[in-house]
Design a protein around this motif. Structure first.
Motif, PDB file in Angstrom:
ATOM      1  N   VAL A   9      65.395  12.091  38.724  1.00  0.00           N
ATOM      2  CA  VAL A   9      65.120  12.067  37.288  1.00  0.00           C
ATOM      3  C   VAL A   9      65.799  13.288  36.666  1.00  0.00           C
ATOM      4  CG1 VAL A   9      62.944  10.820  37.507  1.00  0.00           C
ATOM      5  CG2 VAL A   9      62.939  13.296  37.626  1.00  0.00           C
ATOM      6  N   PRO A  10      66.129  13.212  35.370  1.00  0.00           N
ATOM      7  CA  PRO A  10      66.813  14.349  34.729  1.00  0.00           C
ATOM      8  C   PRO A  10      65.979  15.619  34.801  1.00  0.00           C
ATOM      9  CG  PRO A  10      66.939  12.390  33.365  1.00  0.00           C
ATOM     10  CD  PRO A  10      65.970  12.077  34.462  1.00  0.00           C
ATOM     11  N   GLY A  11      66.647  16.723  35.077  1.00  0.00           N
ATOM     12  CA  GLY A  11      65.969  18.002  35.182  1.00  0.00           C
ATOM     13  C   GLY A  11      66.517  19.017  34.205  1.00  0.00           C
ATOM     14  N   PRO A  12      65.995  20.239  34.233  1.00  0.00           N
ATOM     15  CA  PRO A  12      66.449  21.274  33.301  1.00  0.00           C
ATOM     16  C   PRO A  12      67.882  21.687  33.583  1.00  0.00           C
ATOM     17  CG  PRO A  12      64.993  22.203  34.956  1.00  0.00           C
ATOM     18  CD  PRO A  12      64.962  20.722  35.145  1.00  0.00           C
ATOM     19  N   ASP A  13      68.562  22.155  32.553  1.00  0.00           N
ATOM     20  CA  ASP A  13      69.927  22.676  32.685  1.00  0.00           C
ATOM     21  C   ASP A  13      70.894  21.656  33.280  1.00  0.00           C
ATOM     22  OD1 ASP A  13      68.945  25.075  31.700  1.00  0.00           O
ATOM     23  OD2 ASP A  13      68.509  25.831  33.701  1.00  0.00           O
ATOM     24  N   GLY A  14      70.602  20.352  33.063  1.00  0.00           N
ATOM     25  CA  GLY A  14      71.501  19.325  33.554  1.00  0.00           C
ATOM     26  C   GLY A  14      71.414  19.043  35.028  1.00  0.00           C
ATOM     27  N   ARG A  15      70.457  19.672  35.735  1.00  0.00           N
ATOM     28  CA  ARG A  15      70.321  19.457  37.174  1.00  0.00           C
ATOM     29  C   ARG A  15      69.235  18.422  37.442  1.00  0.00           C
ATOM     30  NH1 ARG A  15      68.620  25.193  38.792  1.00  0.00           N
ATOM     31  NH2 ARG A  15      67.507  24.857  36.836  1.00  0.00           N
ATOM     32  N   SER A  61      55.227  18.493  37.844  1.00  0.00           N
ATOM     33  CA  SER A  61      55.856  19.472  38.723  1.00  0.00           C
ATOM     34  C   SER A  61      54.978  20.686  38.996  1.00  0.00           C
ATOM     35  CB  SER A  61      57.192  19.935  38.131  1.00  0.00           C
ATOM     36  OG  SER A  61      56.987  20.721  36.976  1.00  0.00           O
ATOM     37  N   ILE A  62      53.759  20.704  38.449  1.00  0.00           N
ATOM     38  CA  ILE A  62      52.854  21.832  38.641  1.00  0.00           C
ATOM     39  C   ILE A  62      51.514  21.328  39.166  1.00  0.00           C
ATOM     40  CG2 ILE A  62      51.618  23.739  37.533  1.00  0.00           C
ATOM     41  CD1 ILE A  62      53.799  23.848  35.430  1.00  0.00           C
ATOM     42  N   LEU A  63      50.981  21.995  40.180  1.00  0.00           N
ATOM     43  CA  LEU A  63      49.670  21.662  40.728  1.00  0.00           C
ATOM     44  C   LEU A  63      48.753  22.872  40.572  1.00  0.00           C
ATOM     45  CD1 LEU A  63      47.754  19.802  42.323  1.00  0.00           C
ATOM     46  CD2 LEU A  63      48.720  20.775  44.429  1.00  0.00           C
ATOM     47  N   PRO A  64      47.767  22.819  39.653  1.00  0.00           N
ATOM     48  CA  PRO A  64      46.791  23.906  39.535  1.00  0.00           C
ATOM     49  C   PRO A  64      45.736  23.776  40.650  1.00  0.00           C
ATOM     50  CG  PRO A  64      46.992  22.615  37.489  1.00  0.00           C
ATOM     51  CD  PRO A  64      47.583  21.823  38.596  1.00  0.00           C
ATOM     52  N   ASP A  76      60.856  24.707  37.305  1.00  0.00           N
ATOM     53  CA  ASP A  76      60.193  25.886  36.792  1.00  0.00           C
ATOM     54  C   ASP A  76      61.174  26.776  36.037  1.00  0.00           C
ATOM     55  OD1 ASP A  76      57.613  27.555  37.001  1.00  0.00           O
ATOM     56  OD2 ASP A  76      59.154  28.977  37.652  1.00  0.00           O
ATOM     57  N   ARG A  77      60.626  27.692  35.233  1.00  0.00           N
ATOM     58  CA  ARG A  77      61.482  28.646  34.538  1.00  0.00           C
ATOM     59  C   ARG A  77      62.326  29.456  35.522  1.00  0.00           C
ATOM     60  NH1 ARG A  77      56.550  32.766  32.756  1.00  0.00           N
ATOM     61  NH2 ARG A  77      56.074  33.509  34.855  1.00  0.00           N
ATOM     62  N   LEU A  78      61.802  29.659  36.733  1.00  0.00           N
ATOM     63  CA  LEU A  78      62.542  30.423  37.741  1.00  0.00           C
ATOM     64  C   LEU A  78      63.813  29.718  38.161  1.00  0.00           C
ATOM     65  CD1 LEU A  78      62.731  32.811  39.709  1.00  0.00           C
ATOM     66  CD2 LEU A  78      61.247  31.531  41.278  1.00  0.00           C
ATOM     67  N   GLY A  79      63.836  28.375  38.069  1.00  0.00           N
ATOM     68  CA  GLY A  79      64.987  27.617  38.541  1.00  0.00           C
ATOM     69  C   GLY A  79      66.294  27.981  37.876  1.00  0.00           C
ATOM     70  N   ALA A  80      66.231  28.527  36.677  1.00  0.00           N
ATOM     71  CA  ALA A  80      67.453  28.913  35.962  1.00  0.00           C
ATOM     72  C   ALA A  80      67.996  30.267  36.395  1.00  0.00           C
ATOM     73  CB  ALA A  80      67.172  28.945  34.456  1.00  0.00           C
ATOM     74  N   TYR A  81      67.234  30.988  37.242  1.00  0.00           N
ATOM     75  CA  TYR A  81      67.614  32.347  37.621  1.00  0.00           C
ATOM     76  C   TYR A  81      68.168  32.448  39.043  1.00  0.00           C
ATOM     77  CZ  TYR A  81      65.381  34.100  33.382  1.00  0.00           C
ATOM     78  OH  TYR A  81      65.053  34.361  32.064  1.00  0.00           O
ATOM     79  N   TYR A  82      68.242  31.324  39.739  1.00  0.00           N
ATOM     80  CA  TYR A  82      68.833  31.345  41.085  1.00  0.00           C
ATOM     81  C   TYR A  82      69.361  29.947  41.394  1.00  0.00           C
ATOM     82  CZ  TYR A  82      64.999  28.774  43.376  1.00  0.00           C
ATOM     83  OH  TYR A  82      64.118  27.806  43.778  1.00  0.00           O
ATOM     84  N   GLU A 135      65.910  41.959  41.990  1.00  0.00           N
ATOM     85  CA  GLU A 135      65.093  42.038  40.787  1.00  0.00           C
ATOM     86  C   GLU A 135      65.877  41.477  39.606  1.00  0.00           C
ATOM     87  OE1 GLU A 135      63.430  45.858  40.021  1.00  0.00           O
ATOM     88  OE2 GLU A 135      62.516  46.039  42.017  1.00  0.00           O
ATOM     89  N   PHE A 136      65.149  40.924  38.637  1.00  0.00           N
ATOM     90  CA  PHE A 136      65.786  40.376  37.440  1.00  0.00           C
ATOM     91  C   PHE A 136      64.794  40.435  36.288  1.00  0.00           C
ATOM     92  CE2 PHE A 136      63.545  36.882  39.361  1.00  0.00           C
ATOM     93  CZ  PHE A 136      63.118  36.092  38.311  1.00  0.00           C
ATOM     94  N   ASP A 137      65.271  40.180  35.112  1.00  0.00           N
ATOM     95  CA  ASP A 137      64.437  40.283  33.914  1.00  0.00           C
ATOM     96  C   ASP A 137      64.127  38.914  33.335  1.00  0.00           C
ATOM     97  OD1 ASP A 137      64.120  43.123  33.621  1.00  0.00           O
ATOM     98  OD2 ASP A 137      66.254  43.216  33.131  1.00  0.00           O
ATOM     99  N   PHE A 138      62.832  38.560  33.337  1.00  0.00           N
ATOM    100  CA  PHE A 138      62.326  37.490  32.493  1.00  0.00           C
ATOM    101  C   PHE A 138      62.143  38.074  31.086  1.00  0.00           C
ATOM    102  CE2 PHE A 138      60.243  34.905  36.064  1.00  0.00           C
ATOM    103  CZ  PHE A 138      61.091  33.830  35.886  1.00  0.00           C
ATOM    104  N   PRO A 139      61.988  37.214  30.071  1.00  0.00           N
ATOM    105  CA  PRO A 139      61.720  37.754  28.732  1.00  0.00           C
ATOM    106  C   PRO A 139      60.460  38.612  28.679  1.00  0.00           C
ATOM    107  CG  PRO A 139      62.389  35.458  28.582  1.00  0.00           C
ATOM    108  CD  PRO A 139      62.219  35.753  30.048  1.00  0.00           C
ATOM    109  N   HIS A 140      59.475  38.330  29.569  1.00  0.00           N
ATOM    110  CA  HIS A 140      58.183  39.011  29.485  1.00  0.00           C
ATOM    111  C   HIS A 140      57.928  40.006  30.606  1.00  0.00           C
ATOM    112  CE1 HIS A 140      57.608  35.795  32.326  1.00  0.00           C
ATOM    113  NE2 HIS A 140      56.426  36.262  32.659  1.00  0.00           N
TER     114      HIS A 140
END
Length: 296
Positions: free
Chosen positions: A93-99, A172-175, A196-202, A272-277
């Protein structure tokens, strides 16, 4: 004198069956040994009415049945409600950032993982969060200053109900509620890395899995229990899907205590990397390394 609690009842098969009894025996023997393999007499399975296929993690060598440690803890059905690897969906199925990403399987319901941890002498349980039953606990935990420092979700009960509802609705999330000996202790979020938001950073792979976690009850803090739930949740994430070769994370870079607990079971700080928060540490745990060094 230390009193050792019995293993939790197996979830996957009928307790007391010959296969479950054999798995429990092997689990105990591995716990008492530093070796990477065990041997059984070649006739043992036949006497129990079992086959190599039933055991799921063995092979014959010179007439003996050989069980590898890593294979056993990936395939025995002692800990998960379903046999390892059963919850796999197909199709993209379509995912974020075209992946694109695989279609995710339905989420488990109720208690889906239990493991008796010998080091902490407690049974670690994982169950799917229920909004009606667990909202008060979640609100209490998030408003603890110790938790709020890292999570930054010290909000009203209504706001946190919205927070959880979004995650419950997201495939995609299980609490998850984590417990020790049946007593709710903390909150976990399991996620698929690519969505996840992390997927765009690696360079995420389609089956990468990740988690966020907190221990909310101060009585359940401590070295042994913290090590137990991190090992257990990582174990479950690898059991849940055989295509998951990597578990990822992005804790705050200054969360030194968490980074200290994850290293002994194979987590590596990539960078290490920077998220917005926040300033985050990218963590990777590879399947082969986890099962090579983790001791259960």
């Amino acid at each position: 004198m230390t009193v050792h609690q019995p293993l939790a009842q197996p979830l996957a098969l009928t307790a007391g069956s010959p296969l479950v009894a054999l798995w429990q025996e092997l689990d105990k023997r591995f716990a008492e040994s530093e070796g990477d393999r065990l041997q059984l007499p070649g006739h043992r399975l036949a006497e129990l009415g079992l086959s190599l296929r039933d055991l799921g993690c063995a092979y014959l060598d010179s007439g003996a049945i050989v069980i590898e440690r890593g294979g056993f803890y990936q395939s025995a059905g002692l800990w998960s409600r379903e046999q390892p690897g059963r919850r796999v969906a197909t199709g993209l199925v379509p995912g974020p950032d075209g992946r694109d990403h695989p279609r995710r399987p339905p989420k488990p319901a109720g208690c889906f993982y239990q493991r008796y941890d010998r080091q902490s002498e407690t049974t670690v349980g994982l169950e799917t969060l229920d909004l009606d039953r667990h909202l008060d606990l979640f609100h209490k935990w998030q408003n603890e200053p110790r938790v709020a420092y890292f999570w930054e979700e010290n909000k009203s009960k209504a706001e946190l109900a919205d927070y959880l509802s979004v995650r419950i609705a997201n495939p995609s999330i299980l609490p998850v509620i984590a417990s020790f000996d049946g007593d709710p202790a903390g909150y976990l979020e399991f996620y698929w890395g690519r969505e996840d938001r992390l997927g765009a950073y690696y360079a995420s792979d389609p089956w990468d899995r990740g988690w966020h976690g907190l221990i909310g009850e101060t009585k359940h803090l401590g070295r042994n229990k913290t090590a137990a739930w991190i090992k257990s949740l990582t174990h479950y994430l690898f059991l849940d899907c055989p295509m998951t070769e990597k578990v990822v994370g992005e804790p705050r870079a200054d969360n030194v205590k968490l980074l200290r607990y994850t290293g002994p079971i194979g987590y590596r700080k990539i960078r290490e990397f920077d998220f917005p928060h926040k300033r985050a540490a990218l963590m990777h745990c590879e399947r082969d390394e986890f099962f090579a060094i983790a001791r259960f």
